[in-house]
Design a protein around this motif. Structure first.
Motif, PDB file in Angstrom:
ATOM      1  N   PHE A 179       0.795  -1.232   0.000  1.00 57.45           N
ATOM      2  CA  PHE A 179       0.000   0.000   0.000  1.00 57.45           C
ATOM      3  C   PHE A 179       0.826   1.280   0.000  1.00 57.45           C
ATOM      4  O   PHE A 179       0.291   2.344  -0.334  1.00 57.45           O
ATOM      5  N   ILE A 220       0.101  10.885   3.542  1.00 55.23           N
ATOM      6  CA  ILE A 220      -1.191  11.579   3.596  1.00 55.23           C
ATOM      7  C   ILE A 220      -0.990  13.087   3.443  1.00 55.23           C
ATOM      8  O   ILE A 220      -1.716  13.762   2.700  1.00 55.23           O
ATOM      9  N   PHE A 239      -4.004   0.529  -7.098  1.00 50.79           N
ATOM     10  CA  PHE A 239      -3.739   1.956  -7.010  1.00 50.79           C
ATOM     11  C   PHE A 239      -3.665   2.603  -8.392  1.00 50.79           C
ATOM     12  O   PHE A 239      -3.900   3.812  -8.523  1.00 50.79           O
ATOM     13  N   LEU A 280      -7.382   3.175  -8.868  1.00 45.93           N
ATOM     14  CA  LEU A 280      -7.798   4.300  -8.035  1.00 45.93           C
ATOM     15  C   LEU A 280      -7.326   5.634  -8.621  1.00 45.93           C
ATOM     16  O   LEU A 280      -8.055   6.627  -8.595  1.00 45.93           O
ATOM     17  N   TYR A 292     -10.344   7.938  -9.388  1.00 50.04           N
ATOM     18  CA  TYR A 292     -10.604   8.976  -8.386  1.00 50.04           C
ATOM     19  C   TYR A 292      -9.518  10.050  -8.320  1.00 50.04           C
ATOM     20  O   TYR A 292      -9.663  11.020  -7.576  1.00 50.04           O
ATOM     21  N   VAL A 307      -6.200  11.097  -4.145  1.00 49.46           N
ATOM     22  CA  VAL A 307      -6.957  10.142  -3.337  1.00 49.46           C
ATOM     23  C   VAL A 307      -6.177   8.837  -3.199  1.00 49.46           C
ATOM     24  O   VAL A 307      -6.065   8.264  -2.101  1.00 49.46           O
ATOM     25  N   SER A 308      -5.615   8.354  -4.296  1.00 49.59           N
ATOM     26  CA  SER A 308      -4.849   7.113  -4.283  1.00 49.59           C
ATOM     27  C   SER A 308      -3.649   7.207  -3.345  1.00 49.59           C
ATOM     28  O   SER A 308      -3.389   6.324  -2.525  1.00 49.59           O
ATOM     29  N   LEU A 312      -4.776   7.449   0.407  1.00 53.83           N
ATOM     30  CA  LEU A 312      -5.311   6.189   0.904  1.00 53.83           C
ATOM     31  C   LEU A 312      -4.190   5.204   1.221  1.00 53.83           C
ATOM     32  O   LEU A 312      -4.241   4.496   2.237  1.00 53.83           O
ATOM     33  N   LEU A 332      -2.777   6.181   4.555  1.00 51.08           N
ATOM     34  CA  LEU A 332      -3.680   5.857   5.668  1.00 51.08           C
ATOM     35  C   LEU A 332      -3.566   4.391   6.066  1.00 51.08           C
ATOM     36  O   LEU A 332      -3.489   4.071   7.262  1.00 51.08           O
ATOM     37  N   VAL A 333      -3.522   3.501   5.091  1.00 48.57           N
ATOM     38  CA  VAL A 333      -3.402   2.070   5.394  1.00 48.57           C
ATOM     39  C   VAL A 333      -2.080   1.785   6.097  1.00 48.57           C
ATOM     40  O   VAL A 333      -2.027   1.025   7.079  1.00 48.57           O
TER      41      VAL A 333
END
Length: 448
Positions: free
Chosen positions: A257, A321, A385, A388, A392, A396-397, A400, A403-404
């Motif tokens: 991720f 992030i 990704f 994503l 999006y 955003v990709s 995210l 965050l993970v």
């Protein structure tokens, strides 16, 4: 060459161990002749690899116009590690590692020459890139655990952490040079010559292996070539040691991720800041500069501690992030330096922690599991990704993914603290350490 308490101390010395070297300095492993040869060959082949990698990503994007296609290319390269990675570790433990490296490095050179031939003759199609990436991935299944565990044979247990850090610095130095050279070569004579340079670059590590003094290697015991249950034995070894399994779990989340930078950086350069291939190469170079700084700083530290691993992993997630929302290209580019430094620190700390906590005869199998979860998640993370990003947007990709990683670092940190019978203590009084782990027994102790 294309990286509980047991993690804080080296395995007990054996009769094969060399005398301890002087106190670690930033470049202490380079005192050892065999390691110098290994490192010199690696920087040449790593430079060629980065030339090919940058050219490959941009070639696929040019042929297809799709970030998802770049993700598929990355997935094809790392899918073999997911499918067969553990068997590569068994092979690494069964055979002399220097001999295996002759085979794997030669095979990688042939892969580079194939893609060069397709490109130079004007017949290259995206499926040629996919096939070459998959072939390289198959070779890497054996090459990665062999190289990782060969480091301890080159330098002995007292210098493993320093050598792992210098390997990362070596790789990141090539990452600084490779994209710049690739940009010049591609602009001057076309991408085929960048692939040709990659194929020929593997002659350097092969020459280094030939020049090594085999009598100075700290050889690890070899597993029987036809023994049964060796793969299960390696998995059981990891499962029984929390200081091995949880760093490996964490690095799996980070690899899946948090390390999708070919997708993210190419999309930021092309779609967000409209800078083209030159900006993409600049982004990659700046991130490599940060990674090099992180590797050199890691080389100075004498030990790898699990609390440092979880803390830097959490910081890495938070940094992703924060950077995702930056609106200015220059600020974004500048922040890639600390992101690279933090990400590299996570990688080096996890790698050296696992190596130092593993019995020498198990090191190939354990490192194959480490590399499998680190890069084996890419066949999922790359296309995910990429999709994503296309659907999006890259911001955003990017966010995210961070965050993970941050959530995974927090969860693993708490699990390791619980396994060590620790609890988190928060003390907001002035002059006190505000956040720290303390033994659970301290909860029952009477107040002073």
């Amino acid at each position: 060459m294309s990286t509980g308490s047991g993690a804080d101390s080296a395995p007990a010395p054996t009769t094969l161990d060399k005398p301890a070297h002087p106190k670690n300095s930033m470049f202490s492993s380079l005192r050892i002749r065999n390691y110098r040869l290994f490192a010199a060959g690696a920087v040449v082949s790593n430079t060629g690899t980065w030339m090919a990698r940058i050219t490959q990503d941009w070639l696929v994007l040019s042929l297809t116009g799709s970030s998802a296609a770049v993700g598929i290319t990355t997935a094809m390269q790392f899918l073999p590690m997911l499918l067969f990675g553990l068997y590569g570790g068994v092979i690494a433990d069964r055979f002399a590692k220097r001999n295996l490296l002759f085979v794997t490095q030669g095979a990688m050179g042939l892969g580079g020459l194939f893609l060069a031939a397709m490109t130079l003759t004007g017949h290259v199609q995206v499926w040629h890139v996919y096939v070459t990436a998959f072939f390289t991935g198959l070779v890497t299944v054996v090459d990665n655990p062999t190289r990782q565990s060969f480091v301890s044979e080159l330098v002995g247990p007292d210098q493993v952490r320093n050598a792992v850090s210098l390997n990362s610095a070596n790789f990141q130095s090539a990452r600084l040079i490779g994209p710049a050279v690739a940009g010049v070569v591609t602009a001057a004579v076309g991408p085929g010559y960048a692939f040709l340079a990659n194929g020929l670059s593997f002659l350097a590590p092969i020459a280094g292996l030939l020049l090594m003094r085999t009598g100075e290697l700290t050889r690890s015991p070899l597993a029987p070539r036809r023994g049964k249950g060796q793969l299960r034995e390696g998995l059981n070894h990891v499962r029984e040691h929390p200081e091995l399994i949880w760093p490996i779990v964490l690095i799996g989340f980070i690899g899946t991720f948090g390390f999708n930078f070919p997708i993210w950086l190419s999309a930021y350069a092309d779609e967000v800041f409209h800078g083209g291939s030159g900006m993409y190469a600049a982004f990659t170079t700046l991130m490599a500069a940060g990674s090099l700084i992180g590797a050199l700083l890691a080389a100075r530290r004498p030990a790898s501690r699990l609390r440092m691993l979880t803390a830097t992993a959490g910081l890495f997630g938070v940094a992703l992030i924060a950077v995702a929302a930056v609106p200015n290209a220059y600020v974004f580019a500048g922040l890639l330096v600390p992101v690279g430094a933090i990400g590299l620190t996570v990688n080096v700390t996890a790698n050296s922690s696992v190596q130092m906590a593993t019995d020498p005869e198990m090191r190939g199998r354990v490192m194959s599991l480490f590399m499998m979860v680190f890069v084996g998640g890419t066949p999922f993370g790359g296309p995910l990704f990429g999709w994503l990003t296309d659907t999006y947007g890259v911001r955003v990709s990017f966010a995210l993914g961070g965050l993970v990683v941050a959530v995974a670092a927090l969860a693993v940190g708490l699990i390791l603290a619980r396994a060590a019978n620790l609890r988190l203590k928060v003390d907001l009084r002035r002059g006190r350490q505000h956040v720290r782990f303390v033994p659970r027994e301290a909860e029952l102790a009477p107040a002073a």
